[in-house]
Design a protein around this motif. Structure first.
Motif, mmCIF file in Angstrom:
data_model
loop_
_atom_site.group_PDB
_atom_site.id
_atom_site.type_symbol
_atom_site.label_atom_id
_atom_site.label_comp_id
_atom_site.label_asym_id
_atom_site.label_seq_id
_atom_site.Cartn_x
_atom_site.Cartn_y
_atom_site.Cartn_z
ATOM 1 N N HIS A 266 14.039 26.175 2.259
ATOM 2 C CA HIS A 266 13.136 25.947 1.120
ATOM 3 C C HIS A 266 11.747 26.519 1.366
ATOM 4 C CE1 HIS A 266 16.270 23.135 0.006
ATOM 5 N NE2 HIS A 266 16.081 22.488 1.135
ATOM 6 N N PRO A 267 11.626 27.809 1.593
ATOM 7 C CA PRO A 267 10.276 28.359 1.827
ATOM 8 C C PRO A 267 9.364 28.191 0.617
ATOM 9 C CG PRO A 267 11.919 30.105 1.683
ATOM 10 C CD PRO A 267 12.669 28.837 1.713
ATOM 11 N N GLU A 268 9.971 27.985 -0.566
ATOM 12 C CA GLU A 268 9.145 27.782 -1.764
ATOM 13 C C GLU A 268 8.397 26.455 -1.723
ATOM 14 O OE1 GLU A 268 12.397 27.627 -1.650
ATOM 15 O OE2 GLU A 268 13.267 26.301 -3.158
ATOM 16 N N GLY A 269 8.840 25.563 -0.845
ATOM 17 C CA GLY A 269 8.170 24.273 -0.713
ATOM 18 C C GLY A 269 6.942 24.337 0.182
ATOM 19 N N MET A 270 6.682 25.505 0.752
ATOM 20 C CA MET A 270 5.525 25.631 1.657
ATOM 21 C C MET A 270 4.402 26.409 0.985
ATOM 22 S SD MET A 270 7.002 26.342 5.437
ATOM 23 C CE MET A 270 8.103 27.638 5.087
ATOM 24 N N SER A 271 3.188 26.111 1.438
ATOM 25 C CA SER A 271 2.063 26.894 0.927
ATOM 26 C C SER A 271 2.120 28.287 1.567
ATOM 27 C CB SER A 271 0.752 26.195 1.278
ATOM 28 O OG SER A 271 0.597 26.213 2.658
ATOM 29 N N LEU A 272 1.425 29.227 0.925
ATOM 30 C CA LEU A 272 1.494 30.614 1.381
ATOM 31 C C LEU A 272 0.974 30.750 2.816
ATOM 32 C CD1 LEU A 272 2.458 33.251 0.136
ATOM 33 C CD2 LEU A 272 0.079 33.773 -0.412
ATOM 34 N N SER A 273 -0.117 30.032 3.096
ATOM 35 C CA SER A 273 -0.705 30.154 4.446
ATOM 36 C C SER A 273 0.254 29.635 5.519
ATOM 37 C CB SER A 273 -2.024 29.396 4.507
ATOM 38 O OG SER A 273 -1.808 28.077 4.114
ATOM 39 N N LEU A 274 0.922 28.498 5.195
ATOM 40 C CA LEU A 274 1.871 27.935 6.159
ATOM 41 C C LEU A 274 3.068 28.868 6.350
ATOM 42 C CD1 LEU A 274 2.498 25.443 7.919
ATOM 43 C CD2 LEU A 274 3.685 24.474 5.971
ATOM 44 N N LEU A 275 3.529 29.405 5.245
ATOM 45 C CA LEU A 275 4.673 30.318 5.290
ATOM 46 C C LEU A 275 4.341 31.550 6.132
ATOM 47 C CD1 LEU A 275 7.540 30.734 4.200
ATOM 48 C CD2 LEU A 275 6.561 31.917 2.253
ATOM 49 N N THR A 276 3.134 32.100 5.907
ATOM 50 C CA THR A 276 2.706 33.273 6.673
ATOM 51 C C THR A 276 2.657 32.940 8.158
ATOM 52 O OG1 THR A 276 1.263 33.657 4.795
ATOM 53 C CG2 THR A 276 0.962 35.117 6.661
ATOM 54 N N SER A 277 2.101 31.785 8.448
ATOM 55 C CA SER A 277 1.982 31.386 9.850
ATOM 56 C C SER A 277 3.366 31.239 10.493
ATOM 57 C CB SER A 277 1.181 30.096 9.901
ATOM 58 O OG SER A 277 1.462 29.387 11.013
ATOM 59 N N VAL A 278 4.323 30.663 9.761
ATOM 60 C CA VAL A 278 5.683 30.498 10.293
ATOM 61 C C VAL A 278 6.321 31.862 10.533
ATOM 62 C CG1 VAL A 278 8.021 29.702 9.721
ATOM 63 C CG2 VAL A 278 6.084 28.233 9.264
ATOM 64 N N ILE A 279 6.185 32.758 9.535
ATOM 65 C CA ILE A 279 6.814 34.082 9.664
ATOM 66 C C ILE A 279 6.208 34.848 10.836
ATOM 67 C CG2 ILE A 279 7.098 36.328 8.512
ATOM 68 C CD1 ILE A 279 7.281 34.701 5.863
ATOM 69 N N GLU A 280 4.886 34.791 10.935
ATOM 70 C CA GLU A 280 4.212 35.523 12.021
ATOM 71 C C GLU A 280 4.623 35.001 13.398
ATOM 72 O OE1 GLU A 280 0.046 35.372 11.311
ATOM 73 O OE2 GLU A 280 0.090 37.002 9.844
ATOM 74 N N SER A 281 4.659 33.684 13.519
ATOM 75 C CA SER A 281 4.986 33.112 14.829
ATOM 76 C C SER A 281 6.449 33.341 15.181
ATOM 77 C CB SER A 281 4.665 31.623 14.855
ATOM 78 O OG SER A 281 5.520 30.940 13.988
ATOM 79 N N GLN A 282 7.279 33.502 14.177
ATOM 80 C CA GLN A 282 8.722 33.642 14.420
ATOM 81 C C GLN A 282 9.139 35.108 14.579
ATOM 82 O OE1 GLN A 282 10.627 31.142 15.074
ATOM 83 N NE2 GLN A 282 12.596 32.210 15.107
ATOM 84 N N ALA A 283 8.229 36.026 14.191
ATOM 85 C CA ALA A 283 8.593 37.437 14.097
ATOM 86 C C ALA A 283 9.160 37.994 15.414
ATOM 87 C CB ALA A 283 7.388 38.241 13.652
ATOM 88 N N LYS A 284 8.520 37.635 16.548
ATOM 89 C CA LYS A 284 8.941 38.251 17.819
ATOM 90 C C LYS A 284 9.929 37.393 18.608
ATOM 91 C CE LYS A 284 4.600 40.712 18.329
ATOM 92 N NZ LYS A 284 3.303 40.688 19.015
ATOM 93 N N VAL A 285 10.316 36.260 18.045
ATOM 94 C CA VAL A 285 11.203 35.345 18.775
ATOM 95 C C VAL A 285 12.660 35.732 18.529
ATOM 96 C CG1 VAL A 285 11.912 32.928 18.976
ATOM 97 C CG2 VAL A 285 9.517 33.486 18.645
#
Lengths: 374, 512
Positions: free
Chosen positions: B319-338
């Protein structure tokens, strides 16, 4: 050691107190189910068809509730001692008719709640396999369901949690709304309002069930104690609808959105991270509780129709799995059918109650005549 | 073969025939094979006699001064008094001396630290209390430390534990019923309750269940708990274990039953309700505002611990639509290299957290601190720097772990961890639907639970008039009723207000 000041001084009083608490839990669960049916009713009928004056339709349901409640109360008071069903004067056949009618009412309630749950899942997880979601929901409800006190007891905290979650969403949403959305009221005319009331009254049909299908062990209740739970459910339903109206202009409400979208309307209008999650979880819990309760009661009615007092657990599970196909195979047509069939619950209940009251009165008159002869 | 070895325990009866009795006891107690089982023959009162005891379990001085010396100096009765009565009344200066003819009783008492005296022509044996084994003294409980309140904890000695309770509850209403559990090796057990306050039906039910335990040996109180609990397959604990006498006393005062067992430095209180597991020992010692705050904190901690990992997985995966844009960006960025998915990395980290916790408990005390540094700091930092795990996952796991530690009961902490994993798996499989389905099912199961036949969530579901001290700690003077498990006919702790001095006087002036 001081004696208790809690009104319990004998084992009989203690048993009575426990039964009253159990009855209160049962009626609270019934009220939760009524509230869920009202929310489904709003989403099915009002948002798309009656729109803004819908809250007047919801308010008009108060007399409908009383019309259902008063004859049931009358019959419940006149219940024959030692008889665990409502048969009253109507005898065994009347009882069978009653159980069959309420089996259908509860099955329709369960199907609506289950269908709406699947619709909400479709809305929030469009890529998720539809059949898997429906089967998983049926499986978990069957694991938890069954005719015992677990669900009744759970209803007490659950109603508070669900209520708090939805209230939080409503509070978050308030600044985004406008009182102007309540108007124009009369542009749709009284016919539209009455039509809305008629369509939605089916959601109230199950308030009759706990009143008439009492066990011998249950203590007699006061009128307002019994009426309180359905009245609260109706009041909460009206508030929910009014909150939606407050939030949405009339043209938004009339757009042909999906059932799931309409159910999650509050949160769609006020996107907020915690509110979104809270409303989705709250709504799912509400619909799960409503479908489990209605299926359990349908199984109970079916068992009693077959002359059995105990409801086998597998019957509830079978009925739950029977709800699955309607959510998987052609949901659009199923929704149309359910929309058409749902108002019949109230009509059926009215006819049945009328018949039962009539039979009861005839029997009373016969008894009086016999008494005169003696 | 093994059954035959234990046979005398069941139905052996001693007579007044000395040689037969000695032979019987020698065989049953394995006095020849066991070097610490002593059967000492001697002559007393002009008769053959023998003393049976276990070296190390008895006190040497008691044996010498209060048994052997008087016996060797005693003269035979001249007035025809039966030998056992004579010895009990005139010879042995011991407070606790009792005759018995049952061999099983003799063996049970001797192996508990007493001494058995056999005299020719005396029927059966005399059991003298001569316990004197090594035991731990009363010390501060390790797992239930408090800021305010007493610092005494239960020990492994059953009698010391009952004394600790009696010292706190100096009333004859405190009933202590002794019973044994275990067919082959009977273990002594004490069931304590306050007469008139504990429910009669609960007492009867506890007696019935303990008597119905068909096991050879009960090693611990936890084992007994499993044998007598209502739903052995439920995740949630159904009896509260405590190391603190003051807490056990508070359970007794609320109408619960407390079980003490030999060699168990805890007490088991039952029936137990869900909220009992959130009550810390010093809640009532603190002012109600602080107590209420701490208790709410614990409940919030539990909520975070149970729900946070599942909500995080559901939101990020489904449910990424349930997150704010800033939180979503932070999750994507932190997960990108994992390299691992969010779901797998969270599950792994939850398991690693439990592993560190388990290892921390098992390693010796001095190494525990090093382990937590290795586990918490070095490992955490290393996996983030190596980009194996997203820092957000680490934060979620740390927060949920912290929440689970807030629960004052170890059993509850463990059940929280299992529920946390179940919900996370549900969320990983089906987002909010999966999570809600697992939650709904678990809740239904939990609300069906009973403890000793009493509803687990009473007095809230079902509602019952009882002490309002539940989720929120209420002021002491508002707690006029006892707990929901108490006898419903004696629910009142006092009649009248608790702060009686604060009531308006007849002339209309209060002390305030």
């Amino acid at each position: 050691m001081g004696r208790t000041e809690t009104g319990v001084h004998s084992p009989e009083q203690m048993i009575c107190q426990r039964r009253t608490a159990a009855l209160r839990d049962k009626s609270s669960l019934n009220a939760m189910s009524v509230y869920a049916q009202l929310c489904i009713g709003f989403s099915l009928y009002l948002y798309g068809q009656v729109s803004t004056p819908g809250y007047l339709s919801a308010l008009l349901m108060m007399p409908v509730l009383l019309l259902l409640f008063l004859p049931s109360w009358f019959l419940a008071r006149r219940k024959r001692p030692g008889l665990s069903v409502t048969a009253s004067a109507a005898g065994e056949r009347g009882a069978k008719l009653f159980f069959l009618c309420f089996f259908l009412v509860h099955l329709l309630d369960a199907q609506l709640a289950f269908f709406t749950l699947c619709a909400v899942v479709r809305d929030v997880m469009p890529d998720f396999e539809r059949a898997a979601a429906a089967l998983a929901a049926a499986l978990f409800c069957a694991l938890g369901g069954g005719e015992d006190e677990g669900l009744n007891r759970l209803s007490r905290p659950l109603k508070r949690v669900v209520g708090a979650l939805l209230l939080y969403c409503a509070v978050i949403a308030v600044p985004h709304g406008s009182a102007a959305h309540f108007f124009p009221l009369l542009g749709f005319g009284p016919a539209s309002v009455l039509r809305g009331t008629l369509w939605m009254s089916g959601g109230l049909a199950s308030v009759v069930w706990p009143l008439l299908n009492r066990e011998d062990t249950e203590p007699p209740q006061r009128f307002f104690f019994t009426l309180r739970a359905p009245l609260l459910a109706l009041g909460l339903g009206v508030i929910t609808y009014a909150a939606s109206v407050w939030l949405m202009p009339v043209y938004v409400m009339q757009r042909p959105e999906s059932l799931g979208w309409r159910m999650l309307l509050l949160v769609h209008m006020t996107p907020s991270v915690p509110a979104w999650s809270m409303e989705v979880i709250g709504l799912m819990l509400l619909l799960l509780a409503a479908s489990t309760y209605s299926t359990t009661q349908a199984a109970r009615a079916l068992s009693q129709f077959g002359g059995k007092q105990k409801t086998p657990r597998f019957l509830t599970a079978v009925l739950l799995f029977l709800l699955v196909p309607a959510c998987v195979i052609d949901p659009d047509n199923v929704q149309k059918m359910l929309t058409a069939a749902a108002p019949l619950r109230a009509a059926g209940s009215f006819i049945l109650l009328g018949l039962l009251c009539l039979c009861s009165l005839i029997r009373k008159k016969k008894k009086a005549d016999r008494g005169d002869l003696v | 073969m093994e059954e035959n070895a234990w046979e005398p325990l069941k139905d052996g009866v001693m007579t007044d025939h000395y040689a037969r009795n000695v032979q019987l006891i020698r065989q049953a107690a394995h006095a020849e094979e066991s070097e610490d089982v002593i059967l000492r023959p001697f002559e007393a009162l002009g008769q053959k006699a023998a003393l049976l005891y276990v070296d190390g379990l008895t006190d040497g001085e008691t044996l010498q001064r209060f048994l052997m010396d008087p016996l060797l100096k005693a003269v035979p009765p001249t007035d025809g008094t039966p030998l056992d009565t004579y010895l009990t009344r005139h010879v042995l200066p011991l407070a606790s001396v009792a005759p018995t003819a049952q061999l099983s009783t003799v063996l049970n008492r001797v192996f508990s630290g007493d001494a058995a005296l056999i005299v020719d022509t005396m029927p059966g044996a005399l059991i003298a209390d001569a316990k004197g084994f090594v035991k731990r003294g009363v010390s501060e409980p390790v797992n239930e430390s408090v800021v305010a309140g007493p610092h005494e904890g239960f020990t492994e000695s059953l009698r010391d534990n009952t004394v600790l309770l009696r010292r706190l509850l100096r009333t004859p209403a405190l009933i202590s019923e002794q019973m044994t559990v275990g067919n082959k090796v009977p273990v002594r057990l004490c069931m304590l309750y306050l007469d008139g306050i504990a429910r009669r039906e609960n007492i009867e039910e506890a007696r019935r269940r303990i008597a119905g335990c068909n096991v050879d040996y009960v090693a611990s109180l936890g084992m007994l708990e499993q044998l007598i609990e209502d739903s052995p397959f439920a995740l949630l604990p159904q009896a509260v274990a405590t190391e603190r006498p003051d807490r056990a006393v508070s359970f007794l005062n609320e109408g619960q039953i407390v079980l003490l067992m030999e060699n168990a430095p805890q007490a088991l209180a039952l029936p137990a309700g869900f909220l009992h597991f959130f009550h810390a020992p010093d809640d009532s010692a603190l002012r109600w505002q602080y107590g209420a705050f701490l208790r709410l904190l614990r409940l919030i901690g539990m909520g975070i611990s149970v729900l946070l990992p599942a909500i995080f997985i559901a939101l990020t995966v489904y449910h990424p639509e349930g997150m704010s844009l800033s939180l979503l960006t932070s999750v994507i960025e932190s997960q990108a290299k994992v390299p691992l998915s969010l779901f797998s990395s969270l599950l792994i980290m939850l398991l690693v957290f439990s592993l560190i916790n388990e290892a921390g408990i098992r390693v010796p005390g001095a190494m525990g601190a090093s382990l937590s540094i290795v586990g918490g700091l070095i490992l955490g930092q290393a996996v983030v720097e190596a980009e194996l795990i997203s820092p957000l996952v680490l934060i979620v796991v740390a927060l949920s772990g912290l929440g689970s530690y807030a629960a004052p009961s170890f059993s509850l902490t463990l059940s929280i961890r299992i529920i946390q994993l179940a919900l996370a798996v549900g969320a990983g499989a089906g987002g909010y639907l999966g999570m809600t389905l697992v939650l709904f099912c678990l809740l239904l199961r939990a609300f069906r639970l009973t403890s000793l036949g009493q509803p687990y969530f009473a007095p809230f579901a079902p509602k019952r008039p009882a002490n309002p001290d539940g989720a929120v700690r209420m002021p002491v003077w508002r707690q006029r009723l006892r707990g929901a498990m108490a006898d419903p006919f004696h629910m009142n702790k006092v009649s009248g207000p608790m702060r009686a001095w604060d009531q308006p006087k007849e002339n209309g002036h209060g002390t305030n």
